[in-house]
Design an enzyme around this catalytic site. Structure first.
Site, short mmCIF file in Angstrom:
data_model
loop_
_atom_site.label_atom_id
_atom_site.label_comp_id
_atom_site.label_asym_id
_atom_site.label_seq_id
_atom_site.Cartn_x
_atom_site.Cartn_y
_atom_site.Cartn_z
N SER A 118 0.85 -1.19 0.00
CA SER A 118 0.00 0.00 0.00
C SER A 118 0.88 1.23 0.00
O SER A 118 2.01 1.21 0.50
CB SER A 118 -0.92 0.01 1.22
OG SER A 118 -0.16 0.03 2.42
N HIS A 122 1.89 12.37 -0.13
CA HIS A 122 1.38 13.72 0.12
C HIS A 122 2.42 14.73 -0.35
O HIS A 122 3.37 15.04 0.36
CB HIS A 122 1.08 13.92 1.61
CG HIS A 122 -0.02 13.06 2.13
ND1 HIS A 122 -1.34 13.28 1.79
CD2 HIS A 122 -0.01 11.98 2.95
CE1 HIS A 122 -2.10 12.37 2.38
NE2 HIS A 122 -1.32 11.57 3.10
N HIS A 132 -2.98 7.38 -3.92
CA HIS A 132 -3.03 6.18 -3.08
C HIS A 132 -3.05 4.95 -3.97
O HIS A 132 -3.62 4.97 -5.07
CB HIS A 132 -4.29 6.20 -2.22
CG HIS A 132 -4.70 4.87 -1.69
ND1 HIS A 132 -5.71 4.11 -2.25
CD2 HIS A 132 -4.21 4.13 -0.65
CE1 HIS A 132 -5.84 2.99 -1.57
NE2 HIS A 132 -4.95 2.97 -0.60
N ASN A 134 -3.06 0.37 -3.57
CA ASN A 134 -3.07 -0.82 -2.72
C ASN A 134 -3.36 -2.04 -3.58
O ASN A 134 -4.34 -2.05 -4.34
CB ASN A 134 -4.14 -0.69 -1.62
CG ASN A 134 -4.16 -1.86 -0.67
OD1 ASN A 134 -4.43 -2.99 -1.05
ND2 ASN A 134 -3.88 -1.59 0.60
N TYR A 135 -2.51 -3.06 -3.47
CA TYR A 135 -2.77 -4.34 -4.13
C TYR A 135 -2.51 -5.45 -3.13
O TYR A 135 -1.51 -5.42 -2.41
CB TYR A 135 -1.92 -4.49 -5.40
CG TYR A 135 -2.35 -3.49 -6.44
CD1 TYR A 135 -3.51 -3.68 -7.18
CD2 TYR A 135 -1.64 -2.31 -6.63
CE1 TYR A 135 -3.95 -2.73 -8.09
CE2 TYR A 135 -2.06 -1.35 -7.54
CZ TYR A 135 -3.22 -1.58 -8.27
OH TYR A 135 -3.66 -0.63 -9.16
N ARG A 136 -3.40 -6.44 -3.08
CA ARG A 136 -3.37 -7.41 -1.99
C ARG A 136 -3.92 -8.77 -2.44
O ARG A 136 -4.64 -8.87 -3.43
CB ARG A 136 -4.19 -6.88 -0.81
CG ARG A 136 -5.63 -6.54 -1.19
CD ARG A 136 -6.30 -5.66 -0.15
NE ARG A 136 -7.66 -5.28 -0.55
CZ ARG A 136 -7.95 -4.23 -1.30
NH1 ARG A 136 -6.98 -3.45 -1.74
NH2 ARG A 136 -9.20 -3.96 -1.63
N HIS A 166 -6.79 8.10 -15.34
CA HIS A 166 -7.81 7.10 -15.69
C HIS A 166 -7.45 6.33 -16.95
O HIS A 166 -7.63 5.11 -17.01
CB HIS A 166 -9.17 7.79 -15.87
CG HIS A 166 -9.87 8.06 -14.57
ND1 HIS A 166 -10.67 7.14 -13.96
CD2 HIS A 166 -9.86 9.16 -13.77
CE1 HIS A 166 -11.15 7.64 -12.83
NE2 HIS A 166 -10.68 8.87 -12.70
N HIS A 196 -20.76 11.22 4.95
CA HIS A 196 -21.14 12.33 5.82
C HIS A 196 -20.88 13.69 5.17
O HIS A 196 -21.36 14.71 5.66
CB HIS A 196 -20.41 12.23 7.16
CG HIS A 196 -18.92 12.35 7.06
ND1 HIS A 196 -18.13 11.35 6.52
CD2 HIS A 196 -18.07 13.33 7.44
CE1 HIS A 196 -16.86 11.72 6.57
NE2 HIS A 196 -16.79 12.92 7.12
#
Length: 362
Positions: A118, A122, A132, A134-136, A166, A196
């Site tokens: 991951s 910044h 960001h 992430n590969y799992r 993209h 929210h």
């Protein structure tokens, strides 16, 4: 022992009722998945150090008492990156956390294994987006799956940046199957959504989870959302273990070509206090998502993961402002009105007309 257990479970007559994959993973699945994500960590860190030019990653290895460990690499105060981290972890255990059992109850009672990489970056310059990745991979008895994705969070709107990110990931998905991006793009918009706030975290990218050899592509939590609708229209798209392995590898390798040109274009741009203040304000949304909604953060904390590594994704500086409203007609308003809502970045020509008056195309 685990593989013989998998075979025994798959041999039971009630397997057809469960969501267990019909295809067994290769005998060396764990070793290959581990090597793949470790390799991505190495490749990405080397590329980011070259891109920054001054910053270097400092590595800290760690061991998880319950089984497994990892290596955390953090860069601070670089020329480009104010802070960034690229993690690798490999963990195993006997009891699954509630966040997994809620999605895959058939994994209950089986020893489990998970490995992944991951990354969150910044940048200091507000014109360079946060990013960001992430590969799992996960196994537990009869259950296995791949997951992953990458998403872009700009603080100032540039249409070309969103389209390039993209387009690059679409090509990586298409190299495995032409239908994948059609589902994984809206799934990303759905997942990285602050309920929210009524906002997406940024302009999205791709996201997928629980991908095994079964059923339709979408395995998310909104059965009436755009990703689910596209997936249903496509019907069953079972992918083999090898295809899903290639999917993670292809998109992991696509990250630097997707992100580095954006950094190189935006880093020379001058900025002032206004832009920096807005960047810090928008970083607050990043913190809110990661601490309230992100399943990876929840999984890590529930499995007694390494807290410093789990919270590595948080920015070094951030601010909140009560009742903030962007000035009408400003670039900040364009970001909050257009770039925090799901868009067809590659297919909607009207986006040019909305961005052009603000100098927000290229």
């Amino acid at each position: 022992m685990v593989r013989s257990l998998i075979r025994r479970v798959l041999g039971r007559q009630d397997v057809g009722v469960s969501n267990a994959p019909l295809e067994l993973p290769p005998s060396d699945s764990r070793e290959r998945a581990r090597a793949m994500v470790m390799g991505l960590q190495d490749q990405i860190c080397a590329g980011l150090e070259a891109l920054d030019g001054e910053g270097r990653f400092v590595e800290e290895s760690w061991v998880r008492h319950e089984g497994g460990g990892g290596r955390s690499r953090v860069m601070r105060e670089g020329r480009v990156f104010e802070q960034g981290g690229v993690n690798f972890s490999e963990v195993q255990g006997e009891e699954l956390p509630p966040s997994i059992l809620k999605q895959r109850p058939e994994a209950k009672g089986h020893p489990w294994f998970a490995t992944g990489t991951s990354m969150v970056l910044h940048p200091r310059n507000p014109y360079i987006p946060t990013v960001h990745l992430n590969y799992r991979y996960f196994e537990a008895g009869p259950v296995w799956w791949f997951g992953g994705g990458a998403d872009l969070t700009p603080y100032y709107p540039f249409l070309d940046d969103a389209r390039h990110f993209h387009r690059t990931h679409q090509a990586a998905c298409d190299s495995v199957h032409p239908d994948l991006h059609k589902v994984f793009k809206p799934w990303c918009d759905e997942y990285f959504y602050l309920k929210h706030r009524g906002e997406t975290r940024g302009v999205g990218g791709i996201f997928y989870d629980y991908q095994d050899a079964n059923g339709t592509l979408y395995k998310g939590q909104d059965p009436s959302g755009p990703a689910a609708q596209v997936s249903a229209s496509l019907g069953a798209r079972p992918l083999s273990w090898e295809q899903l392995f290639s999917l993670g590898q292809a998109n992991g390798r696509a990250f630097l070509p997707a992100y580095a040109p954006i950094v190189e274009k935006r880093h020379p741009m001058a900025y002032g206090d206004r832009e920096r203040d807005f960047q810090l304000y928008r970083r607050g949304r990043y913190v809110e998502f990661n601490l309230v909604w992100d399943r990876g953060t929840i999984f890590g904390l529930q499995t007694n993961g390494r807290t410093e590594s789990i919270l590595m994704s948080l920015p070094p500086l951030v601010r909140w402002e009560y009742g903030y409203t962007a000035e009408a007609g400003s670039r900040e308003a364009l970001l909050t009105e257009l770039f925090t809502k799901p868009q067809d970045w590659l297919g909607d020509a009207s986006l040019d007309e909305r961005c052009r008056p603000h100098g927000a195309i290229n």
